[in-house]
Every structure is written in structure tokens, then in C-alpha cells.
Design a protein around this motif. Structure first.
Motif, PDB file in Angstrom:
ATOM      1  N   LEU B 100       0.742  -1.086  -0.617  1.00  0.00           N
ATOM      2  CA  LEU B 100      -0.356  -0.026  -0.093  1.00  0.00           C
ATOM      3  C   LEU B 100       0.891   0.485   0.362  1.00  0.00           C
ATOM      4  O   LEU B 100       0.460   2.476  -0.807  1.00  0.00           O
ATOM      5  CB  LEU B 100      -0.825   0.071   1.014  1.00  0.00           C
ATOM      6  CG  LEU B 100      -2.064  -0.499   1.885  1.00  0.00           C
ATOM      7  CD1 LEU B 100      -2.850  -0.712   2.924  1.00  0.00           C
ATOM      8  CD2 LEU B 100      -3.472   0.051   0.073  1.00  0.00           C
ATOM      9  N   PHE B 150      -5.425  -4.420  -0.776  1.00  0.00           N
ATOM     10  CA  PHE B 150      -6.974  -3.378  -0.122  1.00  0.00           C
ATOM     11  C   PHE B 150      -7.857  -4.600  -0.017  1.00  0.00           C
ATOM     12  O   PHE B 150      -8.639  -4.210   0.646  1.00  0.00           O
ATOM     13  CB  PHE B 150      -7.359  -2.708  -2.057  1.00  0.00           C
ATOM     14  CG  PHE B 150      -6.322  -1.522  -1.935  1.00  0.00           C
ATOM     15  CD1 PHE B 150      -6.624  -0.691  -1.318  1.00  0.00           C
ATOM     16  CD2 PHE B 150      -5.414  -1.833  -2.961  1.00  0.00           C
ATOM     17  CE1 PHE B 150      -6.426   0.884  -1.678  1.00  0.00           C
ATOM     18  CE2 PHE B 150      -4.546  -0.397  -2.906  1.00  0.00           C
ATOM     19  CZ  PHE B 150      -5.354   0.268  -2.599  1.00  0.00           C
ATOM     20  N   VAL B 153      -7.227  -5.752   3.907  1.00  0.00           N
ATOM     21  CA  VAL B 153      -7.200  -4.582   5.112  1.00  0.00           C
ATOM     22  C   VAL B 153      -9.474  -4.702   4.652  1.00  0.00           C
ATOM     23  O   VAL B 153      -9.890  -4.306   5.452  1.00  0.00           O
ATOM     24  CB  VAL B 153      -7.217  -3.111   4.424  1.00  0.00           C
ATOM     25  CG1 VAL B 153      -7.831  -1.889   4.884  1.00  0.00           C
ATOM     26  CG2 VAL B 153      -5.846  -3.017   4.618  1.00  0.00           C
ATOM     27  N   SER B 154      -9.757  -4.324   3.636  1.00  0.00           N
ATOM     28  CA  SER B 154     -11.369  -4.297   3.468  1.00  0.00           C
ATOM     29  C   SER B 154     -11.997  -5.563   4.017  1.00  0.00           C
ATOM     30  O   SER B 154     -13.012  -5.458   5.094  1.00  0.00           O
ATOM     31  CB  SER B 154     -11.842  -4.198   1.693  1.00  0.00           C
ATOM     32  OG  SER B 154     -11.557  -3.450   1.574  1.00  0.00           O
ATOM     33  N   ILE B 161     -15.768  -5.761  13.149  1.00  0.00           N
ATOM     34  CA  ILE B 161     -17.111  -5.472  12.940  1.00  0.00           C
ATOM     35  C   ILE B 161     -18.077  -6.631  13.134  1.00  0.00           C
ATOM     36  O   ILE B 161     -18.854  -6.210  14.441  1.00  0.00           O
ATOM     37  CB  ILE B 161     -17.207  -4.451  11.916  1.00  0.00           C
ATOM     38  CG1 ILE B 161     -16.313  -3.110  11.751  1.00  0.00           C
ATOM     39  CG2 ILE B 161     -19.102  -3.736  12.047  1.00  0.00           C
ATOM     40  CD1 ILE B 161     -16.212  -2.989  10.586  1.00  0.00           C
ATOM     41  N   LEU B 199     -12.146  -2.504  -4.872  1.00  0.00           N
ATOM     42  CA  LEU B 199     -11.053  -1.533  -5.287  1.00  0.00           C
ATOM     43  C   LEU B 199      -9.745  -2.814  -5.280  1.00  0.00           C
ATOM     44  O   LEU B 199      -9.017  -2.151  -6.256  1.00  0.00           O
ATOM     45  CB  LEU B 199     -10.737  -1.354  -3.246  1.00  0.00           C
ATOM     46  CG  LEU B 199     -11.168  -0.236  -3.112  1.00  0.00           C
ATOM     47  CD1 LEU B 199     -11.738  -0.336  -1.252  1.00  0.00           C
ATOM     48  CD2 LEU B 199     -11.487   0.929  -3.539  1.00  0.00           C
ATOM     49  N   VAL B 254     -16.013   2.812 -10.682  1.00  0.00           N
ATOM     50  CA  VAL B 254     -15.473   1.878  -9.486  1.00  0.00           C
ATOM     51  C   VAL B 254     -15.785   2.275  -7.861  1.00  0.00           C
ATOM     52  O   VAL B 254     -15.951   1.976  -7.271  1.00  0.00           O
ATOM     53  CB  VAL B 254     -13.697   1.730  -9.621  1.00  0.00           C
ATOM     54  CG1 VAL B 254     -12.987   0.851  -8.494  1.00  0.00           C
ATOM     55  CG2 VAL B 254     -13.635   0.453 -10.529  1.00  0.00           C
ATOM     56  N   VAL B 255     -15.319   3.682  -7.827  1.00  0.00           N
ATOM     57  CA  VAL B 255     -15.920   4.581  -5.934  1.00  0.00           C
ATOM     58  C   VAL B 255     -16.755   4.834  -5.793  1.00  0.00           C
ATOM     59  O   VAL B 255     -17.136   4.331  -4.799  1.00  0.00           O
ATOM     60  CB  VAL B 255     -14.896   5.872  -6.459  1.00  0.00           C
ATOM     61  CG1 VAL B 255     -15.747   7.068  -5.023  1.00  0.00           C
ATOM     62  CG2 VAL B 255     -13.178   5.620  -6.195  1.00  0.00           C
ATOM     63  N   TYR B 259     -18.611   3.323  -2.742  1.00  0.00           N
ATOM     64  CA  TYR B 259     -19.148   4.195  -1.879  1.00  0.00           C
ATOM     65  C   TYR B 259     -20.208   4.590  -1.855  1.00  0.00           C
ATOM     66  O   TYR B 259     -20.391   5.930  -1.114  1.00  0.00           O
ATOM     67  CB  TYR B 259     -17.790   4.958  -1.687  1.00  0.00           C
ATOM     68  CG  TYR B 259     -16.624   3.880  -1.075  1.00  0.00           C
ATOM     69  CD1 TYR B 259     -16.948   3.503   0.430  1.00  0.00           C
ATOM     70  CD2 TYR B 259     -15.666   4.065  -1.850  1.00  0.00           C
ATOM     71  CE1 TYR B 259     -15.203   2.639   0.961  1.00  0.00           C
ATOM     72  CE2 TYR B 259     -14.397   3.269  -1.095  1.00  0.00           C
ATOM     73  CZ  TYR B 259     -14.394   2.373  -0.041  1.00  0.00           C
ATOM     74  OH  TYR B 259     -13.677   1.918   0.331  1.00  0.00           O
TER      75      TYR B 259
END
Lengths: 264, 284
Positions: B100, B150, B153-154, B161, B199, B254-255, B259
Motif C-alpha cells: 500500500l 486492499f 484491509v476491507s 466489525i 477496490l 469504481v468509487v 462507496y
């Protein structure tokens, strides 16, 4: 935490997607103070292949002109021509080909007409030891030879295509690089069996590559023109630097690096 | 979360807002500059040239392959990082996330000395008759190297959570780890996995430095869209700008996919009210 992780990754992603951004250096505006000390800066934009020669010549120039320091910026000729077109504060431009010089003169940014101060020709570079036993240009088309050369869009690739045409050889490279230094890198690392580079690149690599000369290389001789720029802060200093490069001292340094003589 | 949104606190100092506007300008202005520079008259011709289409096709194919590879390798890694504890776990996580922050060209050099002829695995690969350098495989490897973090991490975030109560319940009901993974864990992390995959795909699509260093550049084989842009810039800046806009458009898509409103990543896992427990087959 839930929100932070994706946000950070999105940021990093954006950095990866956008890649590199060019632009003129901003820190050069202060050079206009020609006060009591009389110190000033001469900025020379030069093709990447001139790095060692021009670094040496800049030292010579500074010794001959006390109070003037030379700042050198090396990059691909087309990048430099673009930067000059966008208003980068350069005083002298030395290009590795006439095409990119024409861009600058065509835009009326040159002071006078350019002078050819050096020439360069292609040679075959092979990893030290020449494991693939390449002996001449014909060998580059042999099956199983991993040849790396420049893309036709850049000067070294255009020259390679001309030489191949002259020799009547159809080249099938495994990679067409953007810069001759990338070609050299892949030969040095041993990934490529052979690469088409300039004679000066072979010299600068020292003993890390062996070289095979190409008789047909004379079909594509690259000329290096140099010119003082119209926007130069000190026109005399810019002209003096061009004179040094085209003069006997400059020619000696360039010949040592493997360049052919300029026409002057 | 929703309760807060209904009565938001709006006491932001003016200078903070001013800096925020500046921040937006830093990001948006260069994008506006690209759009302004596009030669719209010839746009279609520029982006549909043979070399451009080859590059786009190669980019899409390799990015899809590397995303798949990221999922296959990244899901187990994220699970191990989130669900177990072992010595040097923190160190391992830092190492995995290294690409990263690493300049891609460094990644390319590292890959070259791993898979290249003179590399760590070079001799072994040569015996097996596999040549990685200058092949499409090299492009996929470079993309996977930079995109894997990526996904990890996601996914690790989603796993943490989500907690492991549901898995624990499933296990007490007699489900073996394999069934728990397939029937409980996987459905739970699906939104996180989806955004992570998007991502990773985007990062693969934008990969440049590692590819150039490690895979080379040959039309249809290793010259992906970013490399094509870099090359076109030498002779045809208009084509480079037009192709850049194509990549910008893909990035925007993509973003917003990852999101945008109502997407899986936004809904998050914490709000899930009904556990996706369908265990009737395993609990006899």
C-alpha cells in the motif's frame, strides 16, 4: 475504525490511479536577484543520455565563470520540450533529437538557431558473458532470443526500426520500452538476451554489458542539437554554455562518453 | 448512526470549511483540467485506435484475473489475521499491507528479483519451463502484488466489525469449521468482500510502475492502458489525454460502486439485524 479503513484505502487508491504529474519546478523564481554579490543560476535542460557529460561540463563552466552556478535538469527530450513549452524556467535546451528541438524552435522559444553538438548511433547490448551467443544484427531475429528495444514512438525505437529496415531483418521484441535506459536495465538484469541501445549507453554501463557493433547503424544517426532559450535571464551566460559544449573542451568530454562529433 | 444524521451538529469553524474547499480543489481541479484538454472532436477515434483497444482489453482481462487471485488468496489471509492469534501477527499484518505504501517501482524491482531469470525462483521456474518476465502472467502478478492489501484491509475490517458470535453459535450447534465458513462467515463478509474486490480491481487497473519495471511493454501482451497512456504521451498528447479520461471515468464508476449511496460497503455489517443462519442441513 469502520469508516477509517475504507477511507484510507480509497485515498491510496486514488494515488495509485492518477500516477505521476509533471509540471515546472516552482522554486526557481528567486534567481532574478542580481544584487551586489553578482551570483546567478544558469538552468540547463538536457536529454537523459547527456547526464555524465553535462555534469562534468557544468563543473568546468562554473570554474570558468565564478559567481554562476549551473542547475541541470535531465529527462527525456520530449518531456523537456513539453516543460519548456509550458513555461519552465530554462536557459539552455539540449535535445537528443531534432524533432523535439523543432517543437521548441517552432514555438519561438529559442534564441537563435540550434547547433548539432554530438551524434549517437545504435549498438547491441548483451548481458556480460553473452550467454545467448549473439554475434550480429541477424541474430536478433533468431528464435528464442529475447530482444528488448525502444517503442517506435521514442527516438531510439525509430532509429532501431530504420536500422532493421536497412538490414532487412524483421524484429520481434518481447518488450518495447519507453526509454533507452529501461532497455539497458533489462539487459543488465539478464532478463533480456539482447537490447538495442546507444553506443553511449554501453559505455556508461561499464563492464555490466557486452556490446556488439552494428555496421547498419549508420542508417540512423541521431543528432543532438543545443540552443540558448529566448527566456534566458542571462543571454550571455546561456550563449557561453552553448559555446563550451560545441567547443573543443565540450567535444572532448562528449567523445570520451562515446558520442560522435557534432557538425558545429 | 441514523439518529445522529437526523440532527447533525453543524458547528464547523469557517477556516476549517475554507480549507475543506481548498482540499476539494486540489482533487477536482486536475480532473477538470483533463476534461478541458480533451479533443472532443476526435475523442472516439483516439480511444478506439487499435493499440488503445488492445490496451483496454488487456487491462480489463488482467485486472479481472488479478482480482480473482486477490480473492482466492486474500480471503483466507484476512480470516487468519482477524480470527486467530499467533506470535508476530502484528508484524505479519504490517508486512502484508506494505505494498500500500511502497512505491510501485520498488514492487516491480522486488518481483523482478523473485520471478526473473536471475531471481530467487528464477532457476526453479526455468526448470519447469515457465517464463514469467515479459508475459501477461507478469502483469497479473504485479497487479496482484499491489492490489492484495486492499482486499485484505476491507475484509479484515468487515470480519472484526461482524464479530464471531454467529460463528460461535453455529459451532455450538455442531457445524464443523468448513460449514461455518461456507454458511455463516462467507455470507456475513460478502459486502466487505464486494467492496474489497472492487477496490482491488481498480488498483489493478491503475497499476503502472511495477508492470513497467517487471513485465515490460508490448502491445496486446503486457502494455496495459496506463502504459499505453505513458507511451502515447511521447508522440500524441491528445490520445494520452483522451485515454486518461477513460481511466478517470472508470475510477469514478469504481468509487461510486464501492462507496455510493445504498451500496454494500456503505450499509456495512454492523447494521445487519437478522443473522444469515441457515443451518438446518448441518444441524441434524
Amino acid at each position: 475504525m469502520a469508516a477509517v479503513l475504507p477511507a484510507v484505502s480509497a485515498l491510496l487508491l486514488a494515488a495509485g490511479l492518477t500516477g505521476c504529474a509533471g509540471g515546472a519546478p516552482a522554486g526557481m523564481a528567486g534567481a532574478s536577484t542580481e544584487g551586489a554579490s553578482g551570483s546567478q543560476t544558469l538552468t540547463v535542460f538536457a536529454a537523459a543520455s547527456l547526464k555524465s557529460s553535462f555534469t562534468e561540463l557544468a563543473k568546468t563552466f562554473e570554474a570558468q565563470h565564478p559567481g554562476t552556478s549551473v542547475t541541470l535538469s535531465f529527462a527525456g527530450s520530449s518531456d523537456l520540450a513539453t516543460q519548456i513549452g509550458q513555461g519552465a524556467p530554462a536557459d539552455v535546451f539540449a535535445s537528443a533529437d531534432t524533432k523535439n528541438m523543432d517543437k521548441v524552435t517552432g514555438a519561438g522559444l529559442a534564441d537563435g538557431s540550434p547547433r548539432v553538438f554530438a551524434t549517437n548511433t545504435l549498438a547491441i547490448a548483451v548481458p556480460a558473458g553473452n550467454a545467448a551467443n549473439v554475434t550480429g544484427f541477424q541474430d536478433l531475429a533468431r528464435d528464442g532470443i529475447r530482444l528488448v528495444m525502444c517503442a517506435k514512438q521514442v527516438p531510439c525505437g525509430a532509429a532501431a526500426a530504420t536500422v532493421a529496415g536497412k538490414a532487412g531483418v524483421t524484429l520481434r521484441p518481447v518488450s518495447e520500452e519507453n526509454a533507452v535506459t529501461d532497455v539497458l536495465g533489462k539487459v543488465i538484469s539478464g532478463e533480456a538476451d539482447a537490447g538495442l541501445v546507444y553506443v553511449t549507453d554501453v559505455k556508461s554501463a561499464g563492464g555490466k554489458v557486452d556490446s556488439i557493433s552494428i555496421p547498419e547503424a549508420d542508417a540512423a544517426v541521431n543528432s543532438y542539437p543545443i540552443v540558448p532559450l529566448a527566456g534566458a535571464k542571462d543571454k550571455e551566460a546561456a550563449k557561453a554554455f552553448v559555446d563550451l559544449v560545441t567547443g573543443p573542451e565540450g567535444q572532448q568530454v562528449l567523445a570520451k562518453a562515446g558520442f560522435g562529433a557534432g557538425s558545429r | 448512526m441514523t439518529r445522529l444524521a437526523r440532527h447533525p451538529y453543524t458547528g464547523i469553524p469557517r477556516w476549517v470549511s475554507a480549507l475543506a474547499v481548498l482540499a476539494v480543489a486540489v482533487v477536482v481541479l486536475p480532473l477538470v483540467a483533463i476534461v478541458a484538454k480533451v479533443d472532443w472532436e476526435n475523442f472516439t477515434t483516439l480511444v478506439t485506435s487499435e493499440s488503445a483497444l488492445d490496451a483496454l482489453g488487456l487491462s480489463l482481462r488482467t485486472s479481472a484475473a488479478s482480482t480473482l487471485l486477490c480473492i482466492v488468496l486474500g480471503v483466507p489471509l484476512a480470516l487468519v489475521l482477524a480470527r486467530s492469534s499467533f506470535p508476530f501477527q502484528r508484524l505479519l499484518r504490517s508486512l502484508v499491507l506494505l505494498p500500500l505504501v511502497l512505491p510501485p517501482v520498488v514492487g516491480g524491482i522486488a518481483l523482478l528479483y523473485t520471478f526473473g531469470r536471475q531471481g530467487l525462483l528464477g532457476a526453479t521456474l526455468q526448470v519447469l519451463g515457465v517464463q514469467v518476465a515479459f508475459s501477461t502472467t507478469a502483469v497479473i502478478l504485479a497487479q496482484t502484488f499491489v492490489a492484495l492489501p486492499f482486499l485484505v484491509v476491507s475484509l479484515e475490517g468487515a470480519l472484526r466489525i461482524g464479530g464471531h458470535r454467529y460463528e460461535a453459535v453455529a459451532a455450538t450447534l455442531g457445524a464443523p469449521p468448513g460449514v461455518v465458513f461456507r454458511r455463516v462467515t462467507l455470507p456475513l463478509i460478502l459486502p466487505g468482500l464486494a467492496s474489497g474486490a472492487v477496490l482491488s480491481f481498480a488498483r489493478s487497473l491503475g497499476e503502472f510502475g511495477a508492470t513497467l519495471t517487471f513485465a515490460g511493454s508490448l502491445q496486446g501482451v503486457t502494455r496495459t492502458l496506463p502504459l499505453e497512456i505513458y507511451l502515447q504521451r511521447e508522440t500524441d498528447p491528445d490520445a494520452a489525454v483522451a485515454l486518461s479520461l477513460v481511466l478517470v471515468a472508470v475510477a469514478v464508476a469504481v468509487v461510486s460502486l464501492a462507496y455510493g449511496p445504498g451500496t454494500a460497503a456503505r450499509r456495512g455489517l454492523a447494521q445487519r439485524s437478522t443473522p444469515p443462519l441457515i443451518l438446518e442441513r448441518s444441524v441434524k
